[in-house]
Scaffold this active site. Structure first.
Site, PDB file in Angstrom:
ATOM      1  N   GLU A   1     -13.799   1.828   0.543  1.00 59.25           N
ATOM      2  CA  GLU A   1     -13.255   2.435   1.752  1.00 59.25           C
ATOM      3  C   GLU A   1     -13.709   3.883   1.926  1.00 59.25           C
ATOM      4  O   GLU A   1     -13.836   4.363   3.053  1.00 59.25           O
ATOM      5  CB  GLU A   1     -11.725   2.362   1.738  1.00 59.25           C
TER       6      GLU A   1
ATOM      7  N   ASP B   1       0.819  -1.218   0.000  1.00 58.47           N
ATOM      8  CA  ASP B   1       0.000   0.000   0.000  1.00 58.47           C
ATOM      9  C   ASP B   1       0.852   1.267   0.000  1.00 58.47           C
ATOM     10  O   ASP B   1       2.030   1.249   0.344  1.00 58.47           O
ATOM     11  CB  ASP B   1      -0.887  -0.014   1.245  1.00 58.47           C
TER      12      ASP B   1
END
Length: 658
Positions: A466, A411
């Site tokens: 998200e 990430d």
């Protein structure tokens, strides 16, 4: 004394002497034939002279005119005042069988090609596929290393068309943007965008991206204030600074964009073309252009579904332990995955002490969890920050492999300059050596590398679920735009599966108990509409256990497809798609905030009788987005089904042979 000739006489003499030489040079220049797609619908006309320019037409309708290209290396520009030395046509027709079946079990790799060799050891190669057009530079310079100062790629359209433009604030970005319609003439140089951009040229959809990006920065776009877009590239980083464990920003950049080999092929500049909106959803052009797989053994690569912890904030109920980032909680996720045929769980942020992948927090016993999962046929995937992983790449991956971990979710890259692109290749290669899957978040560019690295199982670089934790941006309009835009470049880890659903004023962003801004059935249909060989179930196991009908579908839906057919679609409005896995078919439909009535024609089915299990929006789904109805009927390839979609709604069916 001999009198000097007058100036007019001198000019005439020079012209008389030079004219035959010029005529000879012009007559010696090779003719450039038109490049045509195998089906004859797409044509490319190329001109070489003061510039290299090309036109693209679809069914004799001009789409691009005088699009130009050049490449400047060590101060020398190829493509300006170019001298053409050779023209070589070629054709190719083969079948590709992807290791991981994102769209289909096989693709036809069929194109016509034209290679234009230029004086100075450079060449441009154009290809025309039925799916679109692409070109790339090649050089064979004597220098072992060169600097690429700049690359020009100007995409000049024939009108002021609508463009779905993922505008960015700068090159440092997660690439999680909205694809909102703009007019080309509204976009100036200051309007920067990532990939892909999709232009609606009076019905012909043109999706522009790059492909096979290696040892080079990613392609970005700027407006021109006219009817075109022009390429932009992140410059080569000279100095970088790390803030915390994850924000690794460029603090000093070079005046050039790449440092690379003198002899090489460069990335493709690709234009996916579609006469019908649905064809854009099926278009495999970027996969066809990608470099072939670099892995000899791929037998260990296993796509599948994942029980994911972070979105639902580890919210378990009716358990006899304190839920959170601890071993007991993850054992419960493994139990849930095993009971429902899910292949993996993810340990997201919190399992290790930030900044050191070799130091798990004491509350999480990773080796014990891996061993527990192995007994239940559930693999463990570990989240990590890219910079920490890069700093500890060999020891960290060795440790993960020794534990028996199945993959890494990486990430926060937030860049795609040349150095970051090299990180993608380095990580995929090192992970493959240890039989580890990779799922890249925090950037978009890796989405096009899945053919080259089949262990790169999915990617994010999308404004996904998200965002429902803190914003109202994940609207049905945004969701329906993605199959035509972001998904064009590759698999998309949108992370669907919310069991809390609300529309309009009933929706509230909640970080630890999030919901979706669409109907329950749209959330289910996303597993068919969206492509991700590593597909998340974003909600809590406790919430899924209260929804047996939803789990009946989620247990059965695959993450790979043998074939895909868009039955009906309109960009940013709705999608109706059928996909086959083995002998079973799955059909999914989603709409924006406008309710719709669609007709599902089952003529794609083979002969015989089938059982169709459907999940559809309930009669009151416009008021309560969680309302749904389930039904079963017997169908054949002659059946036509009426389907009603609520605002932000969906419909999904599983069709099995009888």
């Amino acid at each position: 004394m001999i009198p000097l000739p007058r100036p007019r006489f001198l000019r005439a003499l020079v012209f008389a002497l030079a004219a035959p030489l010029l005529a000879l040079a012009l007559s010696a220049a090779p003719a450039i034939p038109r490049v045509t797609s195998p089906n004859g619908h797409i044509t490319v006309d190329i001109r070489v002279g003061k510039t290299i320019a090309y036109d693209v037409a679809v069914n004799d309708r001009a789409v691009l005119h005088d699009a130009t290209l050049s490449l400047t290396i060590d101060g020398r520009t190829f493509g300006r005042d170019a001298i053409l030395t050779a023209v070589t046509p070629a054709a190719h027709d083969a079948t590709l069988e992807p290791v991981v079946r994102q769209k289909a079990a096989r693709f036809r790799d069929h194109y016509n090609e034209l290679r234009l060799d230029l004086a100075g050891n450079a060449a441009v190669v154009f290809r025309a596929y039925d799916e679109g057009v692409a070109y790339r530079w090649e050089t064979s310079l004597p220098q072992p290393e060169v600097k690429v100062d700049a690359e020009e790629a100007a995409f000049n359209f024939t009108g002021d068309y609508t463009v779905y433009y993922p505008e960015e604030d700068g090159f440092y970005s997660h690439n999680e943007r909205l694809f909102e319609p703009r007019e080309l003439a509204q976009l100036a140089t200051k309007n920067l965008a990532s990939i892909p951009v999709v232009v609606d040229a009076d019905g012909v959809k043109v999706a522009i991206s790059d492909a096979a990006v290696e040892e080079y920065p990613g392609l970005w776009f700027r407006g021109t204030g006219g009817h075109g877009l022009t390429a932009a590239f992140p410059p080569y980083p000279l100095k970088e600074e790390l803030t915390g464990d994850r924000d690794f920003k460029v603090t000093q950049a070079a005046a050039y964009i790449a440092v690379t080999k003198g002899t090489r092929v460069y990335p493709w500049r690709a234009l996916g073309l579609a006469m019908h909106d649905g064809d854009l959803v099926e278009n495999p052009l970027l996969y066809l252009l990608a470099a072939p797989s670099r892995l000899a053994d791929t037998s260990w690569i296993k796509p599948g579904k994942v029980a994911w912890d972070w979105w639902n904030a580890n919210n378990l109920t009716h358990v006899n332990f304190k839920a959170g980032i601890n071993t007991a909680t993850y054992q419960a996720y493994i139990d849930f995955a095993a009971a429902n045929g899910l292949s993996y769980i993810i340990l997201d942020e919190g399992w290790y002490k930030l900044g050191d992948l070799l130091s798990p927090v004491p509350e999480v016993d990773v080796p014990a969890l891996v061993a527990y999962g192995k007994k239940k046929n559930v693999g463990v995937i570990l989240w990590c920050v890219w910079k920490t992983l890069d700093d500890q790449l060999e020891p960290a991956l060795d440790r993960f492999a020794s534990w028996g971990v199945r993959g890494v979710k990486v990430d926060f890259m937030q860049r795609d300059d040349q150095k970051l692109m090299e990180f993608y290749y380095r990580t995929c290669a090192a992970a493959a050596q240890r039989h580890l899957l990779v799922d890249f978040h925090g950037g978009i560019r890796a989405a096009m590398l899945t053919r080259t690295w089949p262990n790169l199982i999915s990617t994010e670089g999308v404004r996904g679920m998200e965002w429902n934790k803190w914003s109202t941006f994940i609207t049905p309009e945004h969701i329906v735009s993605l199959p035509f835009t972001r998904q064009f470049i590759g698999p998309m880890d949108f992370t669907p599966g919310a069991m809390g659903n609300a529309m309009g004023k009933n929706f509230t962003p909640r970080f630890t108990r999030p919901m979706s801004q669409d109907t329950r059935c749209q959330q289910l249909a996303l597993y068919v509409v969206f492509e991700s060989p590593l597909q998340m179930l974003c909600d809590s196991p406790s919430n899924y256990e209260r929804e047996p009908d939803a789990m009946d579908f989620l247990r059965s839906v695959p993450t790979e497809w043998d074939e895909s057919h868009v039955l009906d679609a309109r960009i940013s409005d709705y999608v109706l798609i059928a996909r086959r896995h083995g002998s079973d078919w799955f059909v999914g439909a989603i709409t924006d905030a406008t309710p719709r009535d669609l007709a599902v024609n089952l003529s794609f089915l083979p002969a015989g009788r089938f059982r169709l299990d459907a999940w559809r929006d309930g009669l009151n789904a416009d008021r309560n987005a969680e309302d749904y109805a389930r039904s079963t009927e017997h169908v054949t390839r002659n059946t036509k089904l009426p389907v009603h979609l609520a605002p932000g709604g969906g419909w999904v069916a599983r069709i099995t042979p009888e």
